[in-house]
Design a protein around this motif. Structure first.
Motif, short mmCIF file in Angstrom:
data_model
loop_
_atom_site.label_atom_id
_atom_site.label_comp_id
_atom_site.label_asym_id
_atom_site.label_seq_id
_atom_site.Cartn_x
_atom_site.Cartn_y
_atom_site.Cartn_z
N PRO A 132 122.24 -56.20 80.44
CA PRO A 132 123.48 -56.48 81.18
C PRO A 132 123.27 -57.03 82.59
O PRO A 132 124.13 -57.74 83.12
CB PRO A 132 124.17 -55.11 81.22
CG PRO A 132 123.65 -54.39 80.02
CD PRO A 132 122.22 -54.83 79.90
N LEU A 133 122.13 -56.73 83.19
CA LEU A 133 121.83 -57.26 84.53
C LEU A 133 121.68 -58.79 84.50
O LEU A 133 121.81 -59.45 85.54
CB LEU A 133 120.54 -56.64 85.07
CG LEU A 133 120.58 -55.13 85.34
CD1 LEU A 133 119.17 -54.61 85.58
CD2 LEU A 133 121.49 -54.82 86.53
N PHE A 134 121.42 -59.32 83.32
CA PHE A 134 121.19 -60.76 83.19
C PHE A 134 122.34 -61.47 82.48
O PHE A 134 122.25 -62.67 82.20
CB PHE A 134 119.87 -61.01 82.45
CG PHE A 134 118.68 -60.43 83.17
CD1 PHE A 134 118.08 -61.12 84.21
CD2 PHE A 134 118.18 -59.19 82.82
CE1 PHE A 134 117.00 -60.59 84.88
CE2 PHE A 134 117.10 -58.64 83.49
CZ PHE A 134 116.51 -59.35 84.52
N THR A 135 123.39 -60.73 82.19
CA THR A 135 124.56 -61.35 81.56
C THR A 135 125.80 -61.25 82.46
O THR A 135 126.66 -62.12 82.43
CB THR A 135 124.87 -60.70 80.20
OG1 THR A 135 124.98 -59.28 80.37
CG2 THR A 135 123.76 -61.00 79.20
N LYS A 136 125.88 -60.19 83.25
CA LYS A 136 126.97 -60.06 84.20
C LYS A 136 126.68 -60.88 85.45
O LYS A 136 125.54 -60.90 85.92
CB LYS A 136 127.17 -58.58 84.59
CG LYS A 136 128.21 -58.36 85.67
CD LYS A 136 128.28 -56.90 86.08
CE LYS A 136 129.23 -56.73 87.27
NZ LYS A 136 129.31 -55.31 87.72
N GLN A 152 119.51 -66.33 85.63
CA GLN A 152 119.50 -65.08 84.86
C GLN A 152 118.88 -65.28 83.48
O GLN A 152 118.08 -64.47 83.02
CB GLN A 152 120.92 -64.52 84.74
CG GLN A 152 121.41 -63.87 86.03
CD GLN A 152 122.87 -63.45 85.93
OE1 GLN A 152 123.74 -64.30 85.78
NE2 GLN A 152 123.12 -62.16 86.01
N ASP A 153 119.25 -66.37 82.84
CA ASP A 153 118.70 -66.67 81.51
C ASP A 153 117.19 -66.93 81.60
O ASP A 153 116.42 -66.47 80.75
CB ASP A 153 119.42 -67.88 80.92
CG ASP A 153 119.05 -68.12 79.47
OD1 ASP A 153 119.09 -67.16 78.68
OD2 ASP A 153 118.70 -69.26 79.12
N ILE A 154 116.79 -67.64 82.64
CA ILE A 154 115.36 -67.94 82.84
C ILE A 154 114.57 -66.65 83.05
O ILE A 154 113.50 -66.45 82.46
CB ILE A 154 115.17 -68.90 84.02
CG1 ILE A 154 115.76 -70.27 83.69
CG2 ILE A 154 113.69 -69.03 84.40
CD1 ILE A 154 115.85 -71.22 84.86
N HIS A 155 115.09 -65.76 83.90
CA HIS A 155 114.38 -64.51 84.18
C HIS A 155 114.30 -63.64 82.92
O HIS A 155 113.26 -63.04 82.64
CB HIS A 155 115.08 -63.75 85.30
CG HIS A 155 114.84 -64.33 86.65
ND1 HIS A 155 114.92 -63.61 87.82
CD2 HIS A 155 114.52 -65.60 87.04
CE1 HIS A 155 114.66 -64.38 88.86
NE2 HIS A 155 114.44 -65.60 88.40
N PHE A 156 115.39 -63.57 82.18
CA PHE A 156 115.40 -62.73 80.99
C PHE A 156 114.39 -63.26 79.96
O PHE A 156 113.64 -62.48 79.34
CB PHE A 156 116.80 -62.67 80.37
CG PHE A 156 116.91 -61.69 79.25
CD1 PHE A 156 117.06 -60.33 79.51
CD2 PHE A 156 116.86 -62.11 77.93
CE1 PHE A 156 117.15 -59.41 78.46
CE2 PHE A 156 116.95 -61.20 76.89
CZ PHE A 156 117.10 -59.86 77.15
N LYS A 157 114.37 -64.56 79.77
CA LYS A 157 113.42 -65.16 78.82
C LYS A 157 111.98 -64.96 79.29
O LYS A 157 111.07 -64.79 78.47
CB LYS A 157 113.73 -66.64 78.62
CG LYS A 157 114.99 -66.88 77.79
CD LYS A 157 115.30 -68.36 77.62
CE LYS A 157 116.53 -68.56 76.74
NZ LYS A 157 116.91 -70.00 76.64
N ALA A 194 106.89 -62.24 78.44
CA ALA A 194 105.80 -61.45 79.02
C ALA A 194 105.62 -60.10 78.34
O ALA A 194 104.48 -59.63 78.20
CB ALA A 194 106.05 -61.26 80.51
N TYR A 195 106.72 -59.48 77.93
CA TYR A 195 106.63 -58.07 77.54
C TYR A 195 107.09 -57.73 76.12
O TYR A 195 107.06 -56.56 75.73
CB TYR A 195 107.44 -57.22 78.53
CG TYR A 195 106.86 -57.27 79.93
CD1 TYR A 195 105.63 -56.69 80.21
CD2 TYR A 195 107.54 -57.91 80.96
CE1 TYR A 195 105.08 -56.74 81.48
CE2 TYR A 195 107.01 -57.97 82.24
CZ TYR A 195 105.78 -57.38 82.49
OH TYR A 195 105.24 -57.44 83.76
N ARG A 196 107.47 -58.72 75.33
CA ARG A 196 108.01 -58.38 74.01
C ARG A 196 106.99 -57.66 73.12
O ARG A 196 107.36 -56.96 72.19
CB ARG A 196 108.54 -59.63 73.32
CG ARG A 196 107.51 -60.69 73.02
CD ARG A 196 108.11 -61.88 72.27
NE ARG A 196 107.16 -62.97 72.18
CZ ARG A 196 107.39 -64.20 72.61
NH1 ARG A 196 108.55 -64.50 73.18
NH2 ARG A 196 106.47 -65.14 72.50
#
Length: 206
Positions: free
Chosen positions: A106-110, A80-85, A90-92
């Motif tokens: 929340p999809l990447f923390t829950k 989850q952390d890898i995908h969020f980063k 990519a998009y910031r």
């Protein structure tokens, strides 16, 4: 317009959402056997070096068939952390990253136990972001063929990208690598924002 039947996938492709916006309702196939190398647990985004695959690790072996709804996520990995980063990297700098990222975070923390549960949660968040109101149903048994619903379950196959060439929109790294067709809906959302739904509807009209 008629109902369509689809597999719930991880942040679905633009092709999938083009089909969804033109449907009267969606039936999610949840009674099938899980298969590897599909969009059930992967999506593609546009990163600095080009097309990037994000894969959710699952606990699965082909020796023993498992129903899609029974397949668990391998949460021992820090995916989850890898995908969020990866999304952040990519998009910031995309026009609407800040507009949507708080809803996605929340999809990447829950922690989610099953890949199906997670995919359905992702779908709900994306529909809210798109302001797309569509009726969702789920299968109660597996059927090989459907007559009442337009069967689009084949869109789950990640090995065969047969998507039509959709209209170009501005992508963060297109000056470097060119336009990449049919990425995850996230790419369209971060780049087009509130215009994303209009874009999807226009692709169906084409």
């Amino acid at each position: 317009m008629k109902p369509i039947i689809l597999h719930p996938t991880y942040f679905p492709s633009i092709e999938t959402f083009v089909a969804i916006v033109s449907a009267s309702s969606v039936v999610f196939e949840i009674c099938d056997n899980y298969q590897k190398q599909t969009y059930r647990n992967r999506c593609y985004i546009y990163a600095a070096n080009g097309k990037l695959q994000l894969s959710v690790p699952v606990i699965y072996t082909q020796k023993n068939r498992q129903l899609y709804q029974d397949v668990q996520i391998a949460n021992t990995y820090n995916w989850q952390d890898i995908h969020f980063k990866s999304l952040e990297s990519a998009y910031r700098t995309s026009p609407f990253y800040e507009y949507y990222i708080d809803d996605l975070k929340p999809l990447f923390t829950k922690q989610y136990d099953s890949i199906l549960e997670f995919n359905l949660a992702c779908f709900e968040v994306i529909c809210d972001a798109l302001q797309l109101d569509i009726t969702i149903n789920k299968t109660t048994e597996f059927k090989k063929n459907y007559t009442d619903n337009l069967d689009l379950r084949g869109l789950v196959n990640a090995k065969k990208d047969t998507a039509p060439q959709f209209d170009n929109y501005t992508q963060v790294f297109s000056p470097k690598h060119g336009y990449i067709n049919n990425l995850s809906i996230l790419d369209l959302l971060f780049n087009e924002g509130p215009s994303a739904l209009t874009y999807l509807e226009a692709q169906h009209a084409n």
